[in-house]
Motif scaffolding. Structure first.
Motif, PDB file in Angstrom:
ATOM      1  N   ILE A 136       0.832  -1.205   0.000  1.00 55.48           N
ATOM      2  CA  ILE A 136       0.000   0.000   0.000  1.00 55.48           C
ATOM      3  C   ILE A 136       0.866   1.253   0.000  1.00 55.48           C
ATOM      4  N   THR A 137       1.962   1.231   0.747  1.00 55.05           N
ATOM      5  CA  THR A 137       2.859   2.386   0.799  1.00 55.05           C
ATOM      6  C   THR A 137       3.560   2.610  -0.538  1.00 55.05           C
ATOM      7  N   PHE A 138       4.056   1.531  -1.159  1.00 55.44           N
ATOM      8  CA  PHE A 138       4.775   1.650  -2.419  1.00 55.44           C
ATOM      9  C   PHE A 138       3.876   2.089  -3.575  1.00 55.44           C
ATOM     10  N   LEU A 139       2.593   1.690  -3.523  1.00 54.40           N
ATOM     11  CA  LEU A 139       1.683   1.940  -4.642  1.00 54.40           C
ATOM     12  C   LEU A 139       0.675   3.047  -4.356  1.00 54.40           C
ATOM     13  N   SER A 140       0.862   3.763  -3.264  1.00 57.66           N
ATOM     14  CA  SER A 140      -0.046   4.852  -2.936  1.00 57.66           C
ATOM     15  C   SER A 140       0.021   5.949  -4.007  1.00 57.66           C
ATOM     16  N   PRO A 141      -1.125   6.456  -4.469  1.00 49.45           N
ATOM     17  CA  PRO A 141      -1.102   7.495  -5.514  1.00 49.45           C
ATOM     18  C   PRO A 141      -0.387   8.767  -5.091  1.00 49.45           C
ATOM     19  N   SER A 142      -0.344   9.047  -3.789  1.00 47.09           N
ATOM     20  CA  SER A 142       0.246  10.307  -3.319  1.00 47.09           C
ATOM     21  C   SER A 142       1.689  10.152  -2.862  1.00 47.09           C
ATOM     22  N   THR A 143       2.002   9.040  -2.187  1.00 52.49           N
ATOM     23  CA  THR A 143       3.346   8.892  -1.612  1.00 52.49           C
ATOM     24  C   THR A 143       4.102   7.675  -2.135  1.00 52.49           C
ATOM     25  N   MET A 145       6.487   5.303  -3.956  1.00 52.85           N
ATOM     26  CA  MET A 145       7.702   5.548  -4.738  1.00 52.85           C
ATOM     27  C   MET A 145       7.630   4.873  -6.107  1.00 52.85           C
ATOM     28  N   ILE A 146       6.908   3.751  -6.221  1.00 57.40           N
ATOM     29  CA  ILE A 146       6.770   3.104  -7.524  1.00 57.40           C
ATOM     30  C   ILE A 146       5.923   3.975  -8.446  1.00 57.40           C
ATOM     31  N   VAL A 147       4.866   4.577  -7.903  1.00 60.75           N
ATOM     32  CA  VAL A 147       4.026   5.485  -8.688  1.00 60.75           C
ATOM     33  C   VAL A 147       4.829   6.701  -9.134  1.00 60.75           C
ATOM     34  N   HIS A 148       5.630   7.253  -8.233  1.00 61.49           N
ATOM     35  CA  HIS A 148       6.453   8.406  -8.578  1.00 61.49           C
ATOM     36  C   HIS A 148       7.522   8.040  -9.612  1.00 61.49           C
ATOM     37  N   LEU A 149       8.055   6.829  -9.513  1.00 62.70           N
ATOM     38  CA  LEU A 149       9.049   6.383 -10.489  1.00 62.70           C
ATOM     39  C   LEU A 149       8.430   6.282 -11.885  1.00 62.70           C
ATOM     40  N   ILE A 150       7.228   5.711 -11.969  1.00 63.90           N
ATOM     41  CA  ILE A 150       6.551   5.587 -13.268  1.00 63.90           C
ATOM     42  C   ILE A 150       6.244   6.963 -13.844  1.00 63.90           C
ATOM     43  N   GLU A 151       5.771   7.856 -12.997  1.00 62.86           N
ATOM     44  CA  GLU A 151       5.459   9.205 -13.457  1.00 62.86           C
ATOM     45  C   GLU A 151       6.730   9.963 -13.820  1.00 62.86           C
ATOM     46  N   GLY A 152       7.832   9.681 -13.112  1.00 67.83           N
ATOM     47  CA  GLY A 152       9.100  10.321 -13.445  1.00 67.83           C
ATOM     48  C   GLY A 152       9.634   9.904 -14.805  1.00 67.83           C
ATOM     49  N   LEU A 153       9.270   8.718 -15.244  1.00 66.37           N
ATOM     50  CA  LEU A 153       9.680   8.233 -16.568  1.00 66.37           C
ATOM     51  C   LEU A 153       8.768   8.753 -17.677  1.00 66.37           C
ATOM     52  N   GLY A 154       7.769   9.536 -17.312  1.00 63.27           N
ATOM     53  CA  GLY A 154       6.893  10.131 -18.308  1.00 63.27           C
ATOM     54  C   GLY A 154       5.634   9.356 -18.607  1.00 63.27           C
TER      55      GLY A 154
END
Length: 307
Positions: A136-143, A145-154
Motif C-alpha cells: 500500500i505504501t509503495f503503490l499509494s497514488p500520493s506517496t 515511490m513506484i508510482v512516482h518512479l513511473i510518473e518520473g519516466l513520463g
C-alpha cells in the motif's frame, strides 16, 4: 490364532522401534487434535446451526446451504476470481523458483551467490500484514515511490490499489517477490544430488553450459517439479484470505472478492455459521478432488506421483 500372532508381531515392532514412534508422536497428535478433531463440526454445514442448541441439537436442513450458494448471483464471480488468481499465480509463480534455482546453481562466485540468495530469501520472512502495508505504501497514488518512479519516466501511473484490472497482477507479483526465493531451496536441494561425473562427461563431449542445464539439471528436478505441481493443483481454490483482505477495498471488490474472503464475511462478520461452513466444505471437496484427479493423471503418464 493368526490374528493374535499378527498383533503380537506388531507390538514387538513398536517396542523395538519405540524411539521412532516417540519422534513422530508430536506430529501425529498435532494433526489428530487440530486437523481431524475439528471435523466433528463439519456437520453444521447440513444443519441450521443455533449456538444455544449446540451442534447436536440444531435442526438438519440437508443441502439447503449448498443450494443457496449455488443459486446465488455471486457464485460464478467468486469462482472466477478464485480460479483466475490461482491460475495466474501458478503460471507466474511456479516457473520462477525453478529458473532461480538453475541460475544459482551455475553461479561460481561464492560471495555473489550468497548475497543473491539472501536478497531473494529475505522477503519470505516478512509477515503478511507488513507485506500488505509495504504494498500500500509503495503503490499509494500520493506517496508511493513506484508510482512516482513511473510518473518520473513520463508515463501515467495506473491506480494499482483501486482499479480492479490491476488487483490480480499486484497480488500475484507481490506474492512471487515474497516467496520465489524461498521456493528455490527445494530445487537447489534436488540439484545438489546431480552426479558431477555427468557434467564432466558432458564437458568432455563438448556440451555447452546451456546444454548441460537442459539435459542434466532439468531432468533431475522434474520429479520435484511434478510433486509440487500436484500439490499446487490441489490448492487451486485455496487462495488465502489474509493478504487479499488486507488489500481489499470497495473499489477493487469486483476482482478481489474470492471464496475465502466471502467465507470470512459470512461466518465471522455476518454470523452465518452453517452457510459459511457449507461454502468452506465445498471448497475443500473441490480441492481434494483436483488433487486426486491430477495425481492419477500424472501416475498414468509417469512414475512421479504422490501415491
Amino acid at each position: 490364532m493368526t490374528l493374535g500372532k499378527n498383533r503380537k508381531g506388531i507390538w514387538k515392532k513398536v517396542i523395538r522401534n519405540w524411539e521412532l514412534y516417540i519422534f513422530i508422536a508430536p506430529a501425529f497428535f498435532y494433526f489428530l487434535i487440530f486437523s481431524y478433531g475439528p471435523m466433528y463440526g463439519i456437520q453444521i454445514a447440513f444443519k441450521n446451526f443455533i449456538p444455544t442448541k449446540g451442534v447436536t441439537g440444531s435442526p438438519w436442513v440437508g443441502f439447503d446451504h449448498f443450494q443457496r450458494f449455488f443459486d446465488s448471483y455471486y457464485f460464478w464471480d467468486l469462482i472466477w476470481n478464485t480460479l483466475s488468481i490461482s491460475l495466474y499465480e501458478l503460471a507466474v509463480g511456479f516457473p520462477i523458483p525453478i529458473i532461480l534455482a538453475l541460475a544459482f546453481n551455475e553461479v561460481r562466485n561464492g560471495f555473489f551467490k550468497k548475497l543473491a540468495q539472501t536478497v531473494t530469501y529475505a522477503p519470505h520472512f516478512i509477515s503478511v500484514v507488513v507485506m500488505a502495508g509495504m504494498i500500500i505504501t509503495f503503490l499509494s497514488p500520493s506517496t508511493g515511490m513506484i508510482v512516482h518512479l513511473i510518473e518520473g519516466l513520463g508515463f501515467n501511473a495506473p491506480a494499482f490499489l483501486t482499479d480492479p484490472r490491476w488487483f490480480k497482477t499486484m497480488y500475484v507479483f507481490s506474492g512471487v517477490w515474497q516467496s520465489a526465493g524461498w521456493g528455490t531451496i527445494i530445487y537447489l536441494a534436488a540439484l545438489s544430488g546431480v552426479d558431477p561425473g555427468l557434467h564432466e562427461a558432458a564437458i568432455i563431449d563438448g556440451a555447452s553450459r546451456f546444454q548441460r542445464i537442459r539435459h542434466i539439471n532439468i531432468p533431475t528436478i522434474v520429479p520435484t517439479m511434478t510433486i509440487l505441481l500436484i500439490l499446487n493443483m490441489g490448492s487451486l481454490l485455496g487462495v488465502g484470505f489474509e493478504k487479499i483482505l488486507l488489500l481489499q477495498n470497495p473499489l477493487n471488490m469486483e476482482s478481489s472478492d474470492v471464496i475465502s474472503t466471502f467465507v470470512y464475511r459470512s461466518g465471522l462478520v455476518d454470523a452465518q455459521y452453517s452457510f459459511s461452513t457449507a461454502i468452506g466444505l465445498f471448497n475443500s471437496v473441490i480441492n481434494a478432488a483436483l488433487l486426486i484427479v491430477v495425481n492419477q493423471i500424472v501416475r498414468r503418464t509417469s512414475e512421479n506421483s504422490l501415491w
